[in-house]
Design an enzyme around this catalytic site. Structure first.
Site, PDB file in Angstrom:
ATOM      1  N   LYS A 211       0.825   5.459  18.610  1.00 26.73           N
ATOM      2  CA  LYS A 211       2.241   5.807  18.736  1.00 26.73           C
ATOM      3  C   LYS A 211       2.789   5.255  20.054  1.00 26.73           C
ATOM      4  O   LYS A 211       3.813   4.605  20.087  1.00 26.73           O
ATOM      5  CB  LYS A 211       2.394   7.321  18.659  1.00 26.73           C
ATOM      6  CG  LYS A 211       3.814   7.796  18.756  1.00 26.73           C
ATOM      7  CD  LYS A 211       3.914   9.294  18.510  1.00 26.73           C
ATOM      8  CE  LYS A 211       5.295   9.783  18.894  1.00 26.73           C
ATOM      9  NZ  LYS A 211       5.469  11.211  18.700  1.00 26.73           N
ATOM     10  N   GLU A 217      -8.358   4.571  24.995  1.00 25.76           N
ATOM     11  CA  GLU A 217      -9.434   4.337  24.028  1.00 25.76           C
ATOM     12  C   GLU A 217      -9.032   3.245  23.039  1.00 25.76           C
ATOM     13  O   GLU A 217      -9.794   2.312  22.756  1.00 25.76           O
ATOM     14  CB  GLU A 217      -9.747   5.621  23.241  1.00 25.76           C
ATOM     15  CG  GLU A 217     -10.379   6.729  24.054  1.00 25.76           C
ATOM     16  CD  GLU A 217      -9.366   7.658  24.708  1.00 25.76           C
ATOM     17  OE1 GLU A 217      -8.200   7.236  24.913  1.00 25.76           O
ATOM     18  OE2 GLU A 217      -9.739   8.802  25.027  1.00 25.76           O
ATOM     19  N   GLY A 272       2.104  12.599  16.469  1.00 31.84           N
ATOM     20  CA  GLY A 272       0.891  11.883  16.070  1.00 31.84           C
ATOM     21  C   GLY A 272       0.116  12.610  14.991  1.00 31.84           C
ATOM     22  O   GLY A 272      -0.331  12.013  14.000  1.00 31.84           O
ATOM     23  N   ARG A 273      -0.041  13.926  15.145  1.00 35.30           N
ATOM     24  CA  ARG A 273      -0.848  14.677  14.174  1.00 35.30           C
ATOM     25  C   ARG A 273      -0.085  14.964  12.875  1.00 35.30           C
ATOM     26  O   ARG A 273      -0.614  15.609  11.974  1.00 35.30           O
ATOM     27  CB  ARG A 273      -1.366  15.964  14.820  1.00 35.30           C
ATOM     28  CG  ARG A 273      -0.299  16.829  15.453  1.00 35.30           C
ATOM     29  CD  ARG A 273      -0.891  17.924  16.321  1.00 35.30           C
ATOM     30  NE  ARG A 273       0.116  18.679  17.042  1.00 35.30           N
ATOM     31  CZ  ARG A 273       0.624  18.347  18.233  1.00 35.30           C
ATOM     32  NH1 ARG A 273       0.211  17.248  18.819  1.00 35.30           N
ATOM     33  NH2 ARG A 273       1.529  19.112  18.808  1.00 35.30           N
ATOM     34  N   GLU A 358      -4.127  21.382  18.264  1.00 37.11           N
ATOM     35  CA  GLU A 358      -3.257  20.669  19.202  1.00 37.11           C
ATOM     36  C   GLU A 358      -1.823  21.194  19.070  1.00 37.11           C
ATOM     37  O   GLU A 358      -1.048  21.151  20.020  1.00 37.11           O
ATOM     38  CB  GLU A 358      -3.301  19.147  18.951  1.00 37.11           C
ATOM     39  CG  GLU A 358      -2.759  18.344  20.123  1.00 37.11           C
ATOM     40  CD  GLU A 358      -3.023  16.844  20.025  1.00 37.11           C
ATOM     41  OE1 GLU A 358      -3.865  16.325  20.782  1.00 37.11           O
ATOM     42  OE2 GLU A 358      -2.397  16.186  19.171  1.00 37.11           O
ATOM     43  N   HIS A 389     -26.117  25.938   3.474  1.00 37.05           N
ATOM     44  CA  HIS A 389     -27.507  25.804   3.929  1.00 37.05           C
ATOM     45  C   HIS A 389     -27.594  25.617   5.433  1.00 37.05           C
ATOM     46  O   HIS A 389     -28.622  25.176   5.948  1.00 37.05           O
ATOM     47  CB  HIS A 389     -28.175  24.631   3.202  1.00 37.05           C
ATOM     48  CG  HIS A 389     -28.209  24.849   1.717  1.00 37.05           C
ATOM     49  ND1 HIS A 389     -29.231  25.505   1.081  1.00 37.05           N
ATOM     50  CD2 HIS A 389     -27.300  24.548   0.758  1.00 37.05           C
ATOM     51  CE1 HIS A 389     -28.971  25.569  -0.215  1.00 37.05           C
ATOM     52  NE2 HIS A 389     -27.802  24.993  -0.438  1.00 37.05           N
ATOM     53  N   LYS A 510      -6.778  13.181  31.073  1.00 36.61           N
ATOM     54  CA  LYS A 510      -6.486  11.732  31.058  1.00 36.61           C
ATOM     55  C   LYS A 510      -6.255  11.229  32.476  1.00 36.61           C
ATOM     56  O   LYS A 510      -6.750  10.165  32.861  1.00 36.61           O
ATOM     57  CB  LYS A 510      -5.210  11.454  30.246  1.00 36.61           C
ATOM     58  CG  LYS A 510      -5.356  11.591  28.753  1.00 36.61           C
ATOM     59  CD  LYS A 510      -4.088  11.084  28.094  1.00 36.61           C
ATOM     60  CE  LYS A 510      -3.985  11.532  26.662  1.00 36.61           C
ATOM     61  NZ  LYS A 510      -2.723  11.192  26.032  1.00 36.61           N
TER      62      LYS A 510
HETATM   63  O1  F6P Z   1      -3.935  12.650  23.825  1.00 36.01           O
HETATM   64  C1  F6P Z   1      -3.570  13.256  22.636  1.00 36.01           C
HETATM   65  C2  F6P Z   1      -2.784  12.324  21.788  1.00 36.01           C
HETATM   66  O2  F6P Z   1      -1.568  12.047  22.392  1.00 36.01           O
HETATM   67  C3  F6P Z   1      -2.595  12.860  20.398  1.00 36.01           C
HETATM   68  O3  F6P Z   1      -1.555  13.757  20.324  1.00 36.01           O
HETATM   69  C4  F6P Z   1      -2.379  11.596  19.640  1.00 36.01           C
HETATM   70  O4  F6P Z   1      -2.529  11.790  18.261  1.00 36.01           O
HETATM   71  C5  F6P Z   1      -3.437  10.730  20.247  1.00 36.01           C
HETATM   72  O5  F6P Z   1      -3.461  11.097  21.608  1.00 36.01           O
HETATM   73  C6  F6P Z   1      -3.240   9.254  20.117  1.00 36.01           C
HETATM   74  O6  F6P Z   1      -2.046   8.829  20.666  1.00 36.01           O
HETATM   75  P1  F6P Z   1      -1.418   7.418  20.350  1.00 36.01           P
HETATM   76  O7  F6P Z   1      -1.130   7.361  18.886  1.00 36.01           O
HETATM   77  O8  F6P Z   1      -0.191   7.310  21.186  1.00 36.01           O
HETATM   78  O9  F6P Z   1      -2.430   6.369  20.715  1.00 36.01           O
END
Ligand code: F6P
Length: 547
Positions: A211, A217, A272-273, A358, A389, A510
């Site tokens: 987003k 990452e 995002g979620r 979240e 199990h 972060k």
């Molecule tokens: O750090 C949490 C978060 O902002 C989530 O809310 C989001 O889904 C995820 O990181 C990834 O964010 P982005 O889509 O901006 O890479």
């Protein structure tokens, strides 16, 4: 009165009434409740559009349900829902609308944000996604060397990974079997290394989903993917054929080196979620095709309409939210186990962890003051029958109260292996029965168990479960299910008086990670100003790396 101005939930008469109902039911058992009311299973069941929710095996009765519904009415759930659907900026800490419902609104519906119709924009992007998906699926879009795309690698994390990964697995039976789908999220290099090691780069399409397009990452993995591609194909021009982006941030996409012609957009009013049904679901659409993707959107939309219009007493997301509040706030339950009896839904609990925790893992209310009640539960789970199990022992006989959502289907996906399905569902029905009614000492003794072993074999019962029983796991059913949980989470957030749509709690880690990343690789020993524990751990790491 706006939701922000409402008195805190625990000060309302409806809250006190619920505490009284808890005391009234006292030690009543589910056995007694079922014995006293032969119609209980019918009364405490709701159904919409082929999806049945039997909540009769929870520690409540019709009076409790009415009191819970009163709480929802008094908490402004209706007003807040309308405000959300109208596009008002109900995400007050970020000043944003919350319009994931617009992502599945039918063409021709009108929802405005700042005077612009967002539904039209949604359909423009959907049409572009569909055209792109058709080109890739038909082989008309080829890689740089002219080879057909056979591998799709989604690079994203959190909401940019969990939704498409969960849904692609859930709908694998509808997926094109000639396409290999992989999802890379972790910055641990093991993730991308193992995801791509058997893939031919000349047949691989990377979808970089973020987003913000600033997530460490995702950008790290995307850079590695580009390096691997260039190492294999040796031509910078290959990027255009092997990388597409999904983002709200065209500038950063451009900076990364992806042509914005190959970018599929979404908007800041999609969390995002809450984004798997936006362009974030491009990998899913590539797998299942545009028609199945649209069928999924129809399922989402049908649940949206149900949520918006059905009376609370028959409203699945509202009832589910209220049952959660009953357990969480009046019975001290700390967790919610989500147990899909469907291997296809293996990632659904992980998806719900982000959606629920979240969204509602908050301790400050809309008015900026600490909330005085428990908020989101710890959500977890695994598909049945595997969980049986592993951890079911604790749910049956442990000391903790673990409310469970059991999710199952009447028919196996596309009629696959019906004999397996019969056994799967026998377990599904058996578990909720055992959890509710248990086995008394008399019953254990009557079965011939030696007296000294009887207590060990007693099942106390009274363990609450909600059964969600759908027809079959189709794209439409998946849409219904996800929207059900989205609106459940929303309803609980309104009742607790919190903002379900920000996530400030992820920021501190972060910021610290950014600082520590520099400290780990610095040439000269950095002056570490953390606590003694963190300083020592960083020192140890640097030493192991020879720095
Ligand atoms: O750090 C949490 C978060 O902002 C989530 O809310 C989001 O889904 C995820 O990181 C990834 O964010 P982005 O889509 O901006 O890479």
């Amino acid at each position: 009165m706006s939701v922000e101005e409402r008195p805190a939930v625990e000060t309302r008469p409806e809250w006190a009434a619920l505490a009284q109902h808890r005391d009234r039911l006292g030690k009543t058992s589910l056995r007694a409740l079922f014995a006293a009311d032969p119609g209980r299973a019918d009364t405490l069941t709701a159904e919409v559009d082929g999806l049945l929710m039997d909540y009769s095996k929870n520690l409540l009765d019709a009076e409790v349900v009415q009191a819970l519904v009163d709480l929802a009415e008094a908490s402004g759930v209706r007003e807040r829902t309308e405000a959300m659907f109208r596009g008002e900026p109900i995400n007050i800490t970020e000043g944003r609308s919350v319009l994931h419902v617009a992502l599945r609104a039918p063409r021709g519906t009108r929802i405005e944000v700042d005077g612009a119709d967002v539904v039209e924009q949604v359909h423009e992007v959907l049409d572009r996604m569909a055209a792109f998906a058709e080109r890739v699926r038909s082989g008309r879009w080829t890689g740089h060397t002219g080879r057909r795309i056979r591998n799709i690698v989604n690079i994203g994390i959190g909401g940019s990974d969990l939704g498409p990964a969960m849904a692609t697995q859930a709908l694998m039976a509808y997926g094109d079997p000639s396409l290999t789908l992989r999802f890379v999220s972790n910055v641990d290099g093991a993730d991308i290394a193992t995801a791509v090691r058997d893939l031919d780069q000349s047949e691989t399409l990377y979808i970089v989903v973020s987003k913000t397009f600033t997530t460490l990452e995702t950008l790290t993995n995307a850079r590695t993917a580009r390096r691997l591609l260039l190492e294999a194909l040796g031509d910078e021009a290959a990027v255009g054929k092997h990388f597409v982006a999904v983002s709200t941030n065209a500038d950063e996409v451009r900076k990364f080196g992806i042509d914005t012609d190959n970018m599929f957009g979404f908007w800041d009013w999609v969390g995002g979620r809450y984004s798997m049904d936006s362009a974030v679901g491009l990998s899913l659409m590539l797998s299942i095709g545009p028609d199945n993707f649209r069928a999924m959107l129809d399922g989402f939309h049908a649940m949206d309409e149900h949520f918006r219009t059905a009376p609370f007493a028959h409203n699945l997301p509202v009832l589910m939210a209220l049952i959660g509040i009953w357990h969480n706030n009046f019975h001290g339950a700390q967790t919610l186990a989500v147990l899909p009896y469907s291997q296809y839904l293996a990632r659904f609990p992980a998806y719900l962890q982000q959606l629920d925790m979240e969204s509602n893992g908050k301790r400050v209310g809309l008015d900026g003051r600490p909330v005085q009640v428990e908020t989101a539960p710890v959500v977890w789970g695994e598909p049945g029958t595997n969980g049986q199990h592993a951890f079911f022992q604790l749910i049956h006989q442990g000391t903790k109260l673990v409310p469970c959502d059991f999710i199952g289907f009447l028919r196996p996906v596309q009629g696959q292996l019906p004999d397996h399905h019969d056994l799967l569902m026998a377990n599904f029905f058996a578990q909720t029965e055992a959890l509710a009614f248990g086995r008394t000492a008399d019953e254990v003794a009557a079965a011939g168990v030696p007296p000294e072993q009887v207590t060990h074999r007693v099942f106390p019962g009274n363990r609450p479960t909600t059964t969600l029983l759908g027809q079959s796991l189709t794209p439409y059913a998946l849409g219904q299910l996800v929207a059900l949980y989205e609106h459940k989470v929303f309803t609980q957030g309104v009742i607790w008086g919190i903002n379900s749509f920000d996530q400030w709690g992820v920021e501190l880690g972060k910021v610290l990670a950014g600082r520590i990343a520099d400290e780990l690789v610095a040439e000269d020993p950095p002056a570490l100003a953390h606590d003694a524990s963190t300083n020592a751990l960083i020192g140890r790491y640097r030493k192991a790396a020879g720095r």
